[in-house]
Design a protein around this motif. Sequence first.
Motif, mmCIF file in Angstrom:
data_model
loop_
_atom_site.group_PDB
_atom_site.id
_atom_site.type_symbol
_atom_site.label_atom_id
_atom_site.label_comp_id
_atom_site.label_asym_id
_atom_site.label_seq_id
_atom_site.Cartn_x
_atom_site.Cartn_y
_atom_site.Cartn_z
ATOM 1 N N ALA A 24 0.829 -1.207 0.000
ATOM 2 C CA ALA A 24 0.000 0.000 0.000
ATOM 3 C C ALA A 24 0.862 1.256 0.000
ATOM 4 O O ALA A 24 0.495 2.264 -0.628
ATOM 5 C CB ALA A 24 -0.923 -0.012 1.221
ATOM 6 N N GLY A 25 1.975 1.222 0.681
ATOM 7 C CA GLY A 25 2.852 2.385 0.728
ATOM 8 C C GLY A 25 3.417 2.738 -0.638
ATOM 9 O O GLY A 25 3.481 3.909 -1.022
ATOM 10 N N ARG A 26 3.809 1.711 -1.409
ATOM 11 C CA ARG A 26 4.334 1.976 -2.755
ATOM 12 C C ARG A 26 3.267 2.557 -3.669
ATOM 13 O O ARG A 26 3.528 3.481 -4.446
ATOM 14 C CB ARG A 26 4.877 0.676 -3.342
ATOM 15 N N ILE A 27 2.057 2.012 -3.568
ATOM 16 C CA ILE A 27 0.969 2.527 -4.402
ATOM 17 C C ILE A 27 0.645 3.974 -4.026
ATOM 18 O O ILE A 27 0.411 4.823 -4.893
ATOM 19 C CB ILE A 27 -0.273 1.629 -4.259
ATOM 20 N N ARG A 158 6.349 3.537 -11.375
ATOM 21 C CA ARG A 158 6.284 2.084 -11.388
ATOM 22 C C ARG A 158 5.388 1.645 -12.543
ATOM 23 O O ARG A 158 4.302 2.179 -12.753
ATOM 24 C CB ARG A 158 5.729 1.556 -10.061
ATOM 25 N N GLY A 159 5.881 0.680 -13.299
ATOM 26 C CA GLY A 159 5.116 0.170 -14.416
ATOM 27 C C GLY A 159 4.018 -0.767 -13.960
ATOM 28 O O GLY A 159 3.759 -0.927 -12.756
ATOM 29 N N ARG A 160 3.380 -1.393 -14.984
ATOM 30 C CA ARG A 160 2.283 -2.302 -14.655
ATOM 31 C C ARG A 160 2.757 -3.490 -13.819
ATOM 32 O O ARG A 160 2.058 -3.947 -12.922
ATOM 33 C CB ARG A 160 1.628 -2.793 -15.945
ATOM 34 N N ALA A 161 3.943 -3.990 -14.141
ATOM 35 C CA ALA A 161 4.470 -5.134 -13.390
ATOM 36 C C ALA A 161 4.677 -4.763 -11.924
ATOM 37 O O ALA A 161 4.342 -5.539 -11.020
ATOM 38 C CB ALA A 161 5.777 -5.607 -14.010
ATOM 39 N N GLY A 162 5.218 -3.555 -11.697
ATOM 40 C CA GLY A 162 5.424 -3.115 -10.315
ATOM 41 C C GLY A 162 4.115 -2.948 -9.563
ATOM 42 O O GLY A 162 4.004 -3.337 -8.389
ATOM 43 N N MET A 163 3.116 -2.368 -10.217
ATOM 44 C CA MET A 163 1.809 -2.197 -9.585
ATOM 45 C C MET A 163 1.168 -3.548 -9.285
ATOM 46 O O MET A 163 0.523 -3.732 -8.243
ATOM 47 C CB MET A 163 0.899 -1.375 -10.492
ATOM 48 N N LEU A 164 1.355 -4.516 -10.198
ATOM 49 C CA LEU A 164 0.793 -5.854 -9.972
ATOM 50 C C LEU A 164 1.446 -6.507 -8.761
ATOM 51 O O LEU A 164 0.755 -7.139 -7.945
ATOM 52 C CB LEU A 164 1.007 -6.712 -11.224
ATOM 53 N N VAL A 165 2.763 -6.345 -8.645
ATOM 54 C CA VAL A 165 3.462 -6.891 -7.479
ATOM 55 C C VAL A 165 2.928 -6.265 -6.194
ATOM 56 O O VAL A 165 2.698 -6.954 -5.193
ATOM 57 C CB VAL A 165 4.983 -6.667 -7.605
ATOM 58 N N ASP A 166 2.704 -4.950 -6.205
ATOM 59 C CA ASP A 166 2.184 -4.263 -5.017
ATOM 60 C C ASP A 166 0.793 -4.769 -4.651
ATOM 61 O O ASP A 166 0.489 -4.974 -3.475
ATOM 62 C CB ASP A 166 2.146 -2.751 -5.273
ATOM 63 N N LEU A 168 -0.411 -7.729 -5.335
ATOM 64 C CA LEU A 168 -0.254 -9.084 -4.816
ATOM 65 C C LEU A 168 0.236 -9.059 -3.371
ATOM 66 O O LEU A 168 -0.178 -9.895 -2.551
ATOM 67 C CB LEU A 168 0.725 -9.881 -5.690
ATOM 68 N N LEU A 169 1.103 -8.106 -3.040
ATOM 69 C CA LEU A 169 1.554 -7.962 -1.653
ATOM 70 C C LEU A 169 0.383 -7.634 -0.733
ATOM 71 O O LEU A 169 0.273 -8.182 0.374
ATOM 72 C CB LEU A 169 2.625 -6.869 -1.556
ATOM 73 N N ILE A 170 -0.490 -6.736 -1.188
ATOM 74 C CA ILE A 170 -1.654 -6.358 -0.381
ATOM 75 C C ILE A 170 -2.569 -7.561 -0.182
ATOM 76 O O ILE A 170 -3.033 -7.835 0.932
ATOM 77 C CB ILE A 170 -2.410 -5.195 -1.052
#
Length: 349
Positions: A24-27, A158-166, A168-170
């Motif tokens: 959530a922090g990265r997003i 952050r690209g789509r891959a980075g947002m997807l990782v974030d 998934l973390l949530i």
Amino acid sequence: MPILLFLLGLALLVAGAELLVRGAGRIALAAGISPLVIGLTVVAFGTSAPELAVTTSASLRGDPDLALGNVVGSNIFNVLFILGASALVAPLLVSRRLVRLEVPLLTLSAGLVLVLALDGAISRIEGALLVTGAFAYTGLLLRQSRREPEPPGDQPHRGRAGMLVDLLLIIAGLGLLVLGSRWLVDGARNFALALGISELVVGLTIVAIGTSLPELATSVIATVRGQRDIAVGNIVGSNLFNVLLVLGTASLVAPGGVPAPAAAIRFDIPVMVGVSVACLPVFFSGLRIARWEGALFLGFYLAYTAYTILAATHHDALETFRGAMLFFVLPLTAVTLGVIALKERAGQG
């Protein structure tokens, strides 16, 4: 088995909160939200996520005493123990914004819980009121964040891959929180039955300390790293979310709301209110929490825990201890805090 189940649940709660805060922090950063607002919302909510998971699970499974005890006990532990321990590591700086907005809101919300509990329960309607307050507070923070100028080049791309990782973390963090809360509640319930003490007492002590470990780790590490404003903001924000969102959600999902035992109305909830009120003069004193003030907070938490244990076990020393606290320690502390507030007011004048 109850202890093992409790510890496994606690480990999952801490891991789940860590994943949730990281994602959530990265997003939030990518969305251009200021670090202060992230600390008061994402970090505070993330470290309150164990309380939310445990309290909601306890309410749904018919353990409302455990739910109320977790919220009240966590708020007391957060201020007295965590801020006290952090101030002993290094004097804490207090943001002027916290003194003007968040601490008064925390005091008012704690007082509101006491008023709502006087009839013996916090109903679903009253729970909806608390949850509405949580959303209103979050909306206020986001609105203020938009007015703040954004520092150039400070927002990560952050690209789509980075947002997807974030994301998934949530999701993984939420899953661990749900599973961990079930195990911890089951372990705590069995622990209370084995010891022959009430679930309220277990919630006020063991469960409250366990679910507050993310706040403890966050504040102490922030203090060691020199980010002392985060240490204070994390506690104040977490306590606000505990009262408004966590207790409000528990009251919404519990059939008939969350009952407030007479013992909690007489002692534990007023202590939570008193702890919130005590923050005002302490935070006003030069916008910092000195080491001696941290030691005072720690001493009060030890005294509160001792009283809770003596009352639960019906110990013969309970009346003597109560008299010493009521007629000596509390009046002396009230005078000390009053002098601090008067000195600060005179200095401003």
